[in-house]
Design a protein around this motif. Structure first.
Motif, PDB file in Angstrom:
ATOM      1  N   ARG A   1       1.340   3.641   9.734  1.00  0.00           N
ATOM      2  CA  ARG A   1       0.087   2.920   9.503  1.00  0.00           C
ATOM      3  C   ARG A   1       0.365   1.452   9.157  1.00  0.00           C
ATOM      4  N   LYS A   2       1.391   1.271   8.330  1.00  0.00           N
ATOM      5  CA  LYS A   2       1.739  -0.108   7.938  1.00  0.00           C
ATOM      6  C   LYS A   2       2.148  -0.920   9.163  1.00  0.00           C
TER       7      LYS A   2
ATOM      8  N   SER B   1       0.839  -1.206   0.000  1.00  0.00           N
ATOM      9  CA  SER B   1       0.000   0.000   0.000  1.00  0.00           C
ATOM     10  C   SER B   1       0.873   1.254   0.000  1.00  0.00           C
TER      11      SER B   1
ATOM     12  N   ARG C   1       0.282   3.613   2.107  1.00  0.00           N
ATOM     13  CA  ARG C   1       0.039   4.226   3.425  1.00  0.00           C
ATOM     14  C   ARG C   1       1.352   4.676   4.058  1.00  0.00           C
TER      15      ARG C   1
END
Ligand code: AMP
Length: 420
Positions: free
Chosen positions: A367-368, A361, A363
């Motif tokens: 966040r990951k 992603s 992100r």
């Protein structure tokens, strides 16, 4: 466009529920195999004739609850509503009992009954079964009950009630049928349409009637029609249960819904389950079944337990295991352009037997890492442009919240150290 929903009476078992399902299925497999039961699988659909003969043409299951269809060759097939008929067809059909007797088999799988869906009653549900085929002995009836009992003990389910009864031999039931006909005939006019039919075709079914409960309550008991031999057999089953220290109650009104039972029948009830759906499972002896299927007469005994109801009880008792982590390591790159390189790192780590998920992603990194925590991962491998240029990666210990930059050549051992 309208959203398509799952068919009525069916349920998806989503990933979050799989830990609990696996716990139930694995525990049952382990316990059954500790008694020498071996796995067997039979088709999910069978010829309709199999169930009409085994379960009984005028039982509720066959009359009202089967999912029946015609195949392209015009043959009538039905989704299995239970598994004893199919397993007996398979085992005795293959003459397995001529090699080792008894044949002990266990299985787990979906069953199908078109009953009105409600809590604990679905169109597709899952049963755990054991069947012990080829030998007639009260000790084997005790054995299967003990197997179920031990299974529930391993799941740490408390509040179970074992109910047992004897339906005696075919001759005993002939006598009992006559007693029921004598008792019910004066009431014929007030019986419901189903019961009027049952009175002529299968009087034992009269006892399943929910509407004429007062008549059922005062009906003659099968116990009064049992021969001495049947009584002795039942007494031995009870002695065996006592020796195994399994508490039980004799329930003289327990007849079970299917035609193939004889002698021992039992049900395991749970106080958490209400009303008609209070049984976690049941079973009994079915010495006449193979003969009904046109196979050599072969005695048998077995049970079926409902997995959905077991899980309902386990949930109510707070006995469910906590969800398992689905990953050990998360691999991601800081920039999406390096996703393929991250995939290569994930591949290397998987070859070292770790469970590795790839995050491609766009992100932000924090966040990951949070997503990695939700999956239960303990390590994260992060590919940044700078590190890649120096042939290295960042390895983060998610529990310790610490990280280090290591040469790619040391990646495996660094990750293994964190996982250990
Ligand atoms: P039976 O052979 O009908 O006694 O079924 C054995 C067990 O399977 C029951 O005690 C239930 O736990 C389970 N069972 C039977 N019918 C259903 C259903 N329609 N939905 C969910 N579980 C069921």
């Amino acid at each position: 466009m309208a959203e398509i929903a799952a068919p009525r009476g069916t349920r998806d078992i989503l990933p979050a529920e799989q830990t609990a399902w696996r716990w139930v299925l694995e525990t049952h497999r382990r316990v059954a195999e500790s008694f020498g039961y071996r796995p067997i699988e039979t088709p999910i659909f069978e010829s309709t004739e199999l169930f009409a003969r085994a379960v009984g043409a005028d039982t509720d299951i066959v009359e009202k609850q089967m999912f029946t269809f015609t195949d392209r060759g015009g043959r009538s097939l039905s989704l299995r509503p239970e598994s004893t008929a199919g397993v007996t067809r398979a085992v005795v059909g293959a003459r397995l009992e001529q090699e080792v007797r008894p044949v002990r088999v266990h299985c787990a799988g979906p069953m199908f009954r078109a009953e009105r869906p409600q809590a604990g009653r679905q169109h597709q549900f899952t049963q755990l079964d054991v069947e012990c085929i080829g030998e007639r002995s009260p000790a084997l009836d005790v054995e299967i009950i003990e197997c179920a009992w031990r299974f529930f003990a391993e799941l740490r389910l408390t509040g179970l009630h074992l109910q047992v009864n004897s339906l005696g031999s075919a001759e005993d039931r002939q006598l009992y049928r006559a007693a029921l006909v004598t008792y019910y005939t004066p009431f014929r006019q007030r019986l419901c349409d189903d019961c009027k039919r049952r009175l002529d075709s299968n009087p034992l079914r009269l006892l399943d009637c929910k509407r004429d409960a007062d008549l059922v309550a005062a009906a003659p008991l099968i116990a009064d029609s049992l021969s001495d031999a049947s009584r002795d057999f039942f007494a031995e089953v009870q002695a065996g249960l006592q020796a195994a220290q399994i508490p039980f109650a004799v329930n003289p009104r327990l007849v079970r819904g299917l035609d193939y039972y004889a002698d021992t029948v039992f049900e395991i009830w749970h106080e958490q389950l209400q009303g008609a759906q209070n049984a976690l499972g049941g079973g009994g002896r079915y010495d006449g079944l193979a003969g009904l299927l046109g196979l050599p007469p072969t005695p048998g005994t077995g049970y079926a337990l409902g997995v959905e109801r077991i899980l309902m009880v386990a949930r109510a008792l707070d006995a469910l295991p906590s969800a398992e982590a689905s990953a050990d390591v998360l691999v991601c790159s800081v920039e999406v352009e390096q996703a393929l390189q991250a995939a290569g790192v994930a591949r290397t780590l998987r070859s070292a037997a770790a469970r590795v998920v790839l995050d491609v992603s766009d992100r932000r990194l924090d966040r990951k890492l949070r997503a990695a925590g939700k999956l239960g991962a303990r390590a994260a491998v992060i590919l940044g442009e700078q590190e890649l240029a120096a042939d290295s990666v960042v390895v983060r210990d998610l529990a310790a919240r610490s990280q280090q930059t290591v040469p790619t050549a040391e990646l495996l051992e660094t990750v293994e150290r964190i996982l250990r």
